[in-house]
Scaffold this active site. Structure first.
Site: not given
Ligand code: A2P
Length: 345
Positions: A127, A252
């Site tokens: 990710c 993130h």
């Protein structure tokens, strides 16, 4: 009934749940979606999808597509069995990413690589790598990428539902003792237990994410180097990665200093970023505002103070959706469009 027969392995997980929603939201041509999870969940009803199935030899045959997000060991053990039963597998774990016969694909960056799925498996990147790839590719096409220093601020959700649950449980306990947070952090940190994250995450920052290797880098950090090289087709790319866990639920963020073959023109860089699909340029994007969004957000785009060939920028994406489930579904769409699905039966 028209459409494909699809298995979602890890359907009860943080990414698996979003995969199911993403398939529905994008009107994926599905005749049937069968949810798989561990033996712990098998037999339970999953709202709208029927009974959760355990993985077993007789259950894995006859699918057109299998989307995996149930961890590396499950993918290692079961992906090839789904392929043997007729499916193309799109895998969100790290199990197959570096296999030379398995393409590692970001749908906006190297879609044609899907055709090289010689094992019938297509891998979705980690990710953090995924969130970085869109702006990096846009800038690489403009200036020729040579190196990047990437420092991540990674959300608890990167460790799955259990990562979210651990942070959610810690926040009220520590939030109720501001005195300890301010005056005796050691005592505050010990008021809760950390089993998923490497240390107490609430009101903290944890600069160790994954397993430390002999070279002093964690496996998570090495993924950022190795996967970026494979996706961009740049085996010599120099990457200096640091992965940090922060007390954010989902989203993130990565600060990148990218160095190019030629001098960077800021206006040209912004034009390239704005033109790239699914990428949005903002002044100062935040993970909280990116949570639940499909797009990757990039901001704080600055020329380096010292090096005319380097650019600094801050990139943010929902790690479960933008960084995982969305690309997995997009890869399934690509596999259908490029004639892979059904071709192996
Ligand atoms: P379960 O909910 O039954 O544990 P997350 O990344 O959020 O932790 O989710 C992991 C997903 O992978 C869950 O759906 C989990 O199911 C599933 N899973 C974990 N271990 C296995 C296994 N051995 N076989 C099949 N599914 C598994």
């Amino acid at each position: 009934m028209s459409g494909h027969r699809i298995a979602v392995v890890g359907a009860t997980g943080a990414v698996g749940q979003i995969m199911l929603r993403t398939l529905a939201r994008r009107d994926f041509p599905a005749a049937e979606i069968v949810p798989f999870a561990s033996a712990r969940s098998a037999g339970r009803e999953l709202d709208g999808y029927g009974t959760i199935q355990p993985l077993s030899e007789e259950r894995v045959a006859g699918f057109d597509l299998a989307l995996f997000s149930a961890g590396g060991s499950t993918s290692k053990a079961w992906a090839e069995r789904f392929v043997a039963g007729g499916a193309v597998v799109v895998d969100n774990s790290s199990a197959w990413r570096m296999d030379p016969d398995v393409p590692l694909v970001v749908s906006e960056v190297n879609p044609e690589a899907v055709d090289g799925a010689r094992k019938g498996i297509v891998a979705n990147p980690n990710c953090t790598t995924m969130v970085v790839m869109l702006p990096v590719k846009a800038l690489h096409d403009a200036f020729g990428l040579r190196a990047m220093v990437a420092t991540s601020y990674q959300a608890a959700g990167g460790a799955g539902q259990k990562g979210i649950d651990e942070l959610a449980a810690q926040v009220p306990v520590l939030g109720a003792d501001v005195e300890a947070l301010v005056g005796d952090g050691e005592r505050a940190a010990r008021k809760v237990t950390a089993s998923v994250h490497a240390n107490t995450l609430a009101f903290n920052v944890v600069p160790k994410l994954g397993t430390l290797g002999d070279n002093g880098y964690t496996d998570e950090e090495m993924k950022l180097q190795n996967e970026s090289r494979k996706i961009l087709g740049l085996p010599e790319l120099r990457v200096s990665p640091t992965c940090v866990r922060v007390p954010v639920m989902v989203g993130h963020a990565i600060e990148v200093r990218a160095t190019f073959a030629r001098d960077v023109d800021l206006d040209e860089a912004l034009t390239a970023l704005r033109a790239f699909p699914n990428l949005v340029v903002q002044e100062a994007p935040t993970p909280l505002e990116a949570a639940g969004r499909d797009e990757t957000f990039v901001g704080r785009v600055r020329r380096d103070l010292a090096d005319p060939k380097s650019l600094n920028f801050f990139v943010v994406g929902d790690n479960l959706l933008n960084g995982a489930a969305l690309n997995t579904v997009q890869l399934a769409e690509l596999a259908v469009d490029r004639g892979l699905v059904g071709a192996r039966v």
